[in-house]
Design a protein around this motif. Sequence first.
Motif, PDB file in Angstrom:
ATOM      1  N   GLU A  65     -35.625 -56.259  60.086  1.00 49.69           N
ATOM      2  CA  GLU A  65     -34.280 -56.452  59.541  1.00 49.69           C
ATOM      3  C   GLU A  65     -33.888 -57.921  59.729  1.00 49.69           C
ATOM      4  O   GLU A  65     -33.812 -58.399  60.872  1.00 49.69           O
TER       5      GLU A  65
ATOM      6  N   THR B 176     -30.234 -62.791  64.689  1.00 51.77           N
ATOM      7  CA  THR B 176     -29.616 -62.672  66.020  1.00 51.77           C
ATOM      8  C   THR B 176     -30.597 -63.094  67.108  1.00 51.77           C
ATOM      9  O   THR B 176     -30.243 -63.824  68.034  1.00 51.77           O
TER      10      THR B 176
ATOM     11  N   SER C  16     -30.182 -66.318  69.425  1.00 53.74           N
ATOM     12  CA  SER C  16     -30.095 -66.080  70.864  1.00 53.74           C
ATOM     13  C   SER C  16     -31.128 -66.909  71.615  1.00 53.74           C
ATOM     14  O   SER C  16     -30.850 -67.435  72.690  1.00 53.74           O
TER      15      SER C  16
ATOM     16  N   ALA D 192     -47.354 -49.077  60.558  1.00 51.95           N
ATOM     17  CA  ALA D 192     -46.878 -49.280  61.930  1.00 51.95           C
ATOM     18  C   ALA D 192     -45.350 -49.373  61.967  1.00 51.95           C
ATOM     19  O   ALA D 192     -44.714 -48.911  62.901  1.00 51.95           O
TER      20      ALA D 192
ATOM     21  N   TYR E 248     -32.232 -55.602  48.920  1.00 45.34           N
ATOM     22  CA  TYR E 248     -31.207 -55.210  49.895  1.00 45.34           C
ATOM     23  C   TYR E 248     -30.063 -56.209  49.896  1.00 45.34           C
ATOM     24  O   TYR E 248     -30.154 -57.276  49.272  1.00 45.34           O
TER      25      TYR E 248
ATOM     26  N   ILE F 297     -23.288 -61.639  64.712  1.00 50.43           N
ATOM     27  CA  ILE F 297     -22.609 -61.183  65.930  1.00 50.43           C
ATOM     28  C   ILE F 297     -22.813 -62.173  67.077  1.00 50.43           C
ATOM     29  O   ILE F 297     -22.322 -61.958  68.174  1.00 50.43           O
TER      30      ILE F 297
ATOM     31  N   ASP G 107     -24.368 -54.066  72.997  1.00 49.52           N
ATOM     32  CA  ASP G 107     -24.911 -54.368  71.681  1.00 49.52           C
ATOM     33  C   ASP G 107     -23.820 -54.022  70.676  1.00 49.52           C
ATOM     34  O   ASP G 107     -22.984 -53.166  70.912  1.00 49.52           O
ATOM     35  N   GLY G 108     -23.832 -54.703  69.588  1.00 45.79           N
ATOM     36  CA  GLY G 108     -22.915 -54.380  68.502  1.00 45.79           C
ATOM     37  C   GLY G 108     -23.533 -55.006  67.286  1.00 45.79           C
ATOM     38  O   GLY G 108     -24.099 -56.088  67.367  1.00 45.79           O
ATOM     39  N   LEU G 109     -23.480 -54.344  66.170  1.00 46.84           N
ATOM     40  CA  LEU G 109     -24.218 -54.840  65.018  1.00 46.84           C
ATOM     41  C   LEU G 109     -23.303 -55.288  63.891  1.00 46.84           C
ATOM     42  O   LEU G 109     -23.750 -55.590  62.799  1.00 46.84           O
ATOM     43  N   ARG G 110     -22.008 -55.310  64.192  1.00 47.09           N
ATOM     44  CA  ARG G 110     -21.084 -55.949  63.252  1.00 47.09           C
ATOM     45  C   ARG G 110     -19.850 -56.378  64.046  1.00 47.09           C
ATOM     46  O   ARG G 110     -19.417 -55.667  64.961  1.00 47.09           O
TER      47      ARG G 110
ATOM     48  N   ASP H 258     -28.639 -61.419  71.395  1.00 47.49           N
ATOM     49  CA  ASP H 258     -29.566 -60.299  71.329  1.00 47.49           C
ATOM     50  C   ASP H 258     -29.954 -59.938  72.759  1.00 47.49           C
ATOM     51  O   ASP H 258     -30.339 -60.808  73.551  1.00 47.49           O
TER      52      ASP H 258
ATOM     53  N   PHE I  34     -30.592 -48.506  63.570  1.00 46.45           N
ATOM     54  CA  PHE I  34     -30.980 -49.666  62.766  1.00 46.45           C
ATOM     55  C   PHE I  34     -32.171 -50.426  63.356  1.00 46.45           C
ATOM     56  O   PHE I  34     -32.292 -51.630  63.184  1.00 46.45           O
ATOM     57  N   ASN I  35     -33.008 -49.702  64.097  1.00 46.12           N
ATOM     58  CA  ASN I  35     -34.294 -50.246  64.538  1.00 46.12           C
ATOM     59  C   ASN I  35     -35.384 -49.257  64.181  1.00 46.12           C
ATOM     60  O   ASN I  35     -35.094 -48.111  63.841  1.00 46.12           O
TER      61      ASN I  35
ATOM     62  N   GLY J 237     -41.715 -48.518  66.241  1.00 39.49           N
ATOM     63  CA  GLY J 237     -42.907 -49.338  66.472  1.00 39.49           C
ATOM     64  C   GLY J 237     -42.533 -50.729  66.952  1.00 39.49           C
ATOM     65  O   GLY J 237     -43.196 -51.315  67.810  1.00 39.49           O
ATOM     66  N   ASP J 238     -41.459 -51.251  66.402  1.00 39.99           N
ATOM     67  CA  ASP J 238     -40.996 -52.591  66.750  1.00 39.99           C
ATOM     68  C   ASP J 238     -40.209 -52.578  68.061  1.00 39.99           C
ATOM     69  O   ASP J 238     -40.511 -53.349  68.990  1.00 39.99           O
TER      70      ASP J 238
ATOM     71  N   ARG K 164     -40.891 -54.252  71.863  1.00 39.45           N
ATOM     72  CA  ARG K 164     -40.015 -55.271  72.471  1.00 39.45           C
ATOM     73  C   ARG K 164     -39.557 -54.838  73.864  1.00 39.45           C
ATOM     74  O   ARG K 164     -39.516 -55.648  74.793  1.00 39.45           O
TER      75      ARG K 164
ATOM     76  N   ALA L 221     -23.929 -51.956  56.506  1.00 41.25           N
ATOM     77  CA  ALA L 221     -23.842 -53.023  55.497  1.00 41.25           C
ATOM     78  C   ALA L 221     -24.541 -54.302  55.938  1.00 41.25           C
ATOM     79  O   ALA L 221     -24.742 -55.198  55.138  1.00 41.25           O
ATOM     80  N   ASN L 222     -24.904 -54.392  57.206  1.00 36.69           N
ATOM     81  CA  ASN L 222     -25.653 -55.558  57.673  1.00 36.69           C
ATOM     82  C   ASN L 222     -27.167 -55.341  57.636  1.00 36.69           C
ATOM     83  O   ASN L 222     -27.919 -56.213  58.070  1.00 36.69           O
ATOM     84  N   PHE L 223     -27.599 -54.183  57.150  1.00 36.47           N
ATOM     85  CA  PHE L 223     -29.025 -53.857  57.248  1.00 36.47           C
ATOM     86  C   PHE L 223     -29.599 -53.399  55.915  1.00 36.47           C
ATOM     87  O   PHE L 223     -28.912 -52.768  55.123  1.00 36.47           O
ATOM     88  N   ARG L 224     -30.880 -53.716  55.765  1.00 39.72           N
ATOM     89  CA  ARG L 224     -31.520 -53.291  54.520  1.00 39.72           C
ATOM     90  C   ARG L 224     -31.569 -51.779  54.446  1.00 39.72           C
ATOM     91  O   ARG L 224     -31.600 -51.213  53.357  1.00 39.72           O
ATOM     92  N   ARG L 225     -31.543 -51.112  55.604  1.00 39.81           N
ATOM     93  CA  ARG L 225     -31.513 -49.648  55.575  1.00 39.81           C
ATOM     94  C   ARG L 225     -30.178 -49.127  55.071  1.00 39.81           C
ATOM     95  O   ARG L 225     -30.083 -47.980  54.665  1.00 39.81           O
TER      96      ARG L 225
END
Lengths: 418, 454
Positions: A102, A108, A112, A136, A196, A203, B64-67, B85, B110-111, B114-115, B119, B145-149
Amino acid sequence: MPHPALHLAVEIDGDGAHPAAWRRAAHRPGELLTPRRVAKVAAVAENSGFTLVTLDDGILPPASAAAGGPAGRLGAVERAAFVAASTSVLGVAPVVATTYAEPFHVSTRLASLDHVSSGRAGWVVGVEEGPDAARAWGRPPVEGASALRREALDGLRVVRDLWDSWEDDAVIRSVATSRYLDRGRLHPIDFTGETYSVKGPAIVPRPPQGRPVVLAPAGLVPPELVDVALVEGTSPALLGEAAAASGAPLAFAEIEVALDTPDEPAAERIGDLERYAAWEAAPGQPSGRLRYTGSAAGLADLLEELSDVVDGVRLHPLVLDEDLAVLSRLVLPELFVRRVAARPLPGTTLRTALGLPRPESRFTTAPPATRTTPGASATPAAPATPATPTASAASAASAASAASAKGILSTVAPEGNR
Amino acid sequence: MTRTDPHDVPRPDARLHFGVFFQGVNHWTVWSHPESGSQIDPASFRRVAQTAERGLFDAFFLGDGLRLRETGGRIHELDVAGRPDSLAQLSALAAVTHRIGLVSTSNTTFNEPGDLARRLASLDLLSDGRAGWNVVTTDNAWTGANFRRGGFLDHADRYRRAEEFLTVARAIWDGWADGAVADSADARAWSVPGSVGRVRAAGAQFDVDLVPTLPRSRQGHPVIFQAGDSPEGRDFAARNADVIFSAHGQDFDDALAFAEDVRRRLRAAGRPQDALRILPGTEIVIGATEKEAEEKARWVRLEQVTPATALAVAGRVWNMDLSGRDPDGPLPAEDPVVVEDTGAFGSSRIADPRTVAAEWRAKAEANGWSLRETVIALGPQRGHVGTPSGLADTFTRFARHGAVDGFNISPYLIPDGLDDIVDLLVPELQERGVYRTSYTGTTLREHLGLRPPA
């Protein structure tokens, strides 16, 4: 100018550029994935005088795994943040791909990294190719060169816009009005691409450098959106052509190096590892990179020659534990003596070290003259004489401001650095 | 309060676990005070984390906050906002701390597993087994609205996705057998053949097929935290979490009722009732005397709820811009504006504004409160106020009666707000035998006294 400055970067992923490098590492294989090992390599790179390290990444096992080499890798952003906190002047640039990630998260994370490093962050724009990466991630595959480029470009645009979405002085802490922020200095980016859209704003406050330094392989994304093009070529002449054609403010040559050590000539060291696997850029692909094999003095000569045609180099050492030591003891000191390259100065940002201007936010609402920029260290120093790279950086900064006022998304190449 | 006999309690050997919550988005951090520092400078994070470590805390938490928070399309500008982050910030802190746990709030909506699992495992390895993961979810398209998903999950699915996410993450963390890496450079290959398994997961939420790239850390897996207070959230925690956050740490009876409810749910989920640590959030105000502490708490509250903030908070209940009104006057005479919740708004929406407004009016009238006094009085009761000795008695009682396993402390000042807690309260707790006098383990799991993952 006595000599053009050559910027020095080194890739520190794994045990070295050769898939069998782990066999010559100075540590046990499992130690690769530990904080001690990460901190040690970073300390050597910083003490040697490199301007920045890059850290390769991807969701798949490293390419070396296919050749019986390391199958593990710590996340590059996390490693870079750890390195940033254990060093003080070294630039840190993780590889991050926006093929499936994303862009909001990517922005972010890199902003950061710039905050935790006080302005030493870079970003090597990557791509995650192939169906294995899609599986994956658990996402529909992005297939074909043009779709991969589109995801890289859209991701880069979103990331840059989000970095700009807080003006530098958006945090006002006005006790009189009880306002922590000035919402007029925060901007939705309202990005709409082919696949998209992203609303914004970010943030995280604007990074100390304005935008972390963007490095990308030449040709992947439009050069006006990057700070450093990574160029390939099997000779200094070809590298010079590629650099001139890159169109980015700076061009770094990709160079693979295997050096003579006190105990063993480079050719023998390579031969030792070739018993296990071939030294290729990627499995099945011959390298398009210049490869230097030989003495430290010869490498210093080569780099001096290259300094006429490129702005910097990114070295890919055969075996980190061996070649980094030779680079540290013999090659970099010689470059500093010859004034071909310089150590980064304490307290400077990566942009300043590279002579790049600090970009104004493209959303900036107030005229630049009336604004104060927080963090003196984040701003290029005042010009001493018009001929220095710093001066050209400063003039480029004002040109960039003028461009951003017209809504043009670009940084301007500092003159005289090439 | 009289001291309880340490043996006439259900848990005479209880130990308090402290975490510190570095607040990034709120109006509870007193940013206007001259001693208040930067919310984003790396030195602030380092200072708080190192102070907490000096105080032998279990963990340092990031939210955490995504908007960015907003109301009616306008970004909140009175509140502290803008945070890094969490995994990048905590990875940096891993290099400058030695024992304290590092807990990342990371969103499962919104994750991708696998990724994110990779992390988190990276932080866990870089900190030598000190990582935690506070699992949070989102159900609004406003964040999407901040994500391609985009906004692709409804309320019911968000916990389903979170649970599937955890299952996949655990499989990834378990992907490497112990001793998966060769012992020496002479081995046939870097990894021992057959020691790295593929993770294939196909469910309602995920279709993932990958080869994990990291070994288990010293503590096995990152420690799982969860903070949902709804019945679904509590059940999720009972099934999945190692630690539950809550807002039930103010009143003893309320805390005990929450703890007993959670332990009931744990038993129902088939887990031992000591498998989950209960760490409510709190704010602590310390004074040399009770009176001084009360005065300081009053001051803190007035700094937190400025006249402008009082109008903004009431404005979110009434769903109108009250910024021109008199904060020292009465509550608005109008009825709140009710809008249908379409999921397109921020997290500050009020579920039933008419009921809330009626309650506020009744209490304001009965007590003769102004608008600002009402907001202060009816805002969340955020913490404990007292002398070090009095607070230590209170906390000891909470712990020994099983109402809490500790507290997650939000300092109202950054970066020095933890100092008096570490310097004054912790020694009192140690004297009562309810707080560690040194770290006995090295991992977050060991600090919390949790079993290693199977």
